[in-house]
Design an enzyme around this catalytic site. Structure first.
Site, PDB file in Angstrom:
ATOM      1  N   SER A   1       0.845  -1.199   0.000  1.00  0.00           N
ATOM      2  CA  SER A   1       0.000   0.000   0.000  1.00  0.00           C
ATOM      3  C   SER A   1       0.882   1.252   0.000  1.00  0.00           C
ATOM      4  O   SER A   1       0.408   2.349  -0.296  1.00  0.00           O
ATOM      5  CB  SER A   1      -0.924   0.008   1.221  1.00  0.00           C
ATOM      6  OG  SER A   1      -0.188  -0.237   2.404  1.00  0.00           O
TER       7      SER A   1
ATOM      8  N   GLU B   1      -9.294  -9.763   3.079  1.00  0.00           N
ATOM      9  CA  GLU B   1      -9.643  -8.368   2.793  1.00  0.00           C
ATOM     10  C   GLU B   1     -10.997  -8.290   2.097  1.00  0.00           C
ATOM     11  O   GLU B   1     -11.256  -9.005   1.114  1.00  0.00           O
ATOM     12  CB  GLU B   1      -8.549  -7.737   1.900  1.00  0.00           C
ATOM     13  CG  GLU B   1      -8.839  -6.287   1.553  1.00  0.00           C
ATOM     14  CD  GLU B   1      -7.630  -5.527   1.027  1.00  0.00           C
ATOM     15  OE1 GLU B   1      -6.504  -6.064   1.025  1.00  0.00           O
ATOM     16  OE2 GLU B   1      -7.830  -4.372   0.606  1.00  0.00           O
TER      17      GLU B   1
HETATM   18  O1  KIV Z   1      -0.419  -3.451   1.471  1.00  0.00           O
HETATM   19  C1  KIV Z   1      -1.163  -3.400   2.452  1.00  0.00           C
HETATM   20  O2  KIV Z   1      -1.191  -2.428   3.198  1.00  0.00           O
HETATM   21  C2  KIV Z   1      -2.033  -4.532   2.703  1.00  0.00           C
HETATM   22  C3  KIV Z   1      -3.112  -4.354   3.717  1.00  0.00           C
HETATM   23  C4  KIV Z   1      -4.208  -3.553   3.147  1.00  0.00           C
HETATM   24  C5  KIV Z   1      -3.590  -5.629   4.270  1.00  0.00           C
HETATM   25  O3  KIV Z   1      -1.910  -5.553   2.093  1.00  0.00           O
END
Ligand code: KIV
Length: 274
Positions: free
Chosen positions: A56, A192
């Site tokens: 993310s 998720e």
């Molecule tokens: O990349 C991320 O932050 C994630 C979370 C949303 C679980 O995979």
């Protein structure tokens, strides 16, 4: 010349078996994303159990509109920063898009790179297709967190960031995927964006801890993107996000409030669930 006395802090990180045992005992686990040393230190002090260096970061740090452009080198860099800033929480690093899908051997090589930076576990997006790779990594000493449901690296095949597991066949598939990944050795199953009853079915079907994001309350722990729960990410806020900055007034206060709300089961509330 004055030489500062820099005593190195030796991390005493909580381990996967310890967290699995605590979850089996009924404790809810608080996981939070983290990308740098300062946030790592604050999150550690606030009692976060697991720090996830998530891809993310491509969206919240780098400003891309998906997680797809994040490279292994960037993930390794941020893992190094988070490892340097924390000493207690378990450290999980995401395997970025293109770094593990080709073959188990490719996944092992790249997971080893992230482990060398301090990760104790890697997270792989994907269901049944990741069973062989999961087994290959775990057999070679790399703990794996499976990630099923909405897998953002597949945004273009999913047709958007949509809730998954709607309807019996799709829900059955998620349960079957989770069981197969557990059999292959996954130490956590992260879920998720799925209806709460589906996440509950998965949690009842496996014996390893399940971590939810938009997966309702009937899981072993929760995870959020730190910039979402601090309400500083300018994009559209997902239904499952709560603004923990409101009413707390400091980053440390917000993260402490998150940990407390996860541990007590107060978060997620019905308005955060599908
Ligand atoms: O990349 C991320 O932050 C994630 C979370 C949303 C679980 O995979």
């Amino acid at each position: 010349m004055h030489v500062p006395n820099r005593t190195k802090v030796i991390p005493m990180r909580v381990t996967l078996p310890k967290l699995q045992e605590r979850a089996r005992g009924g404790e809810k686990l608080a996981m939070l994303t983290c990308y740098d040393a300062s946030f790592a230190a604050v999150s550690d002090a606030a009692g976060v159990d697991i720090l996830l260096v998530g891809d993310s970061l491509g969206m919240v740090i780098q400003g891309h509109d998906s997680t797809l452009p994040v490279s292994l080198e960037e993930l390794a860099y941020h893992t190094r920063l988070v490892a340097r800033g924390s000493a207690n929480a378990m450290l999980v690093a995401d395997m970025p898009f293109g770094s593990f899908q080709e073959s188990p051997g490719q996944a092992f090589r790249n997971a080893a790179r992230l482990m060398a930076e301090g990760a104790q576990m890697v997270k792989l997006e994907g269901g049944a297709t990741m069973v062989e790779t999961t087994r290959f990594l775990v057999d070679r000493g790399v703990p794996v967190c499976a990630h099923i449901g909405l897998t953002p690296q597949s945004v273009h095949t999913l047709g958007g960031y949509r809730v998954q597991g709607k309807g019996d066949p799709a829900a059955d598939r998620l349960v079957a995927d989770a069981k197969a990944l557990e059999q292959a050795g996954a130490g956590f199953v992260l879920m998720e964006a799925m209806p709460s009853p589906v996440a509950r079915r998965v949690t009842e079907a496996v014996s390893v801890p399940t971590i939810g994001i938009g997966a309702g309350p009937d899981v072993s722990g929760q995870v959020l993107v730190v910039y979402d729960m601090l309400d500083i990410f300018p994009g559209r806020k997902a239904r499952f996000v709560r603004n923990f900055m409101a009413g707390t007034g400091s980053v440390k206060g917000a993260i402490e409030a998150y940990v407390k709300a996860v541990k007590s089961g107060e978060f997620p509330a019905p308005e955060h669930c599908f």
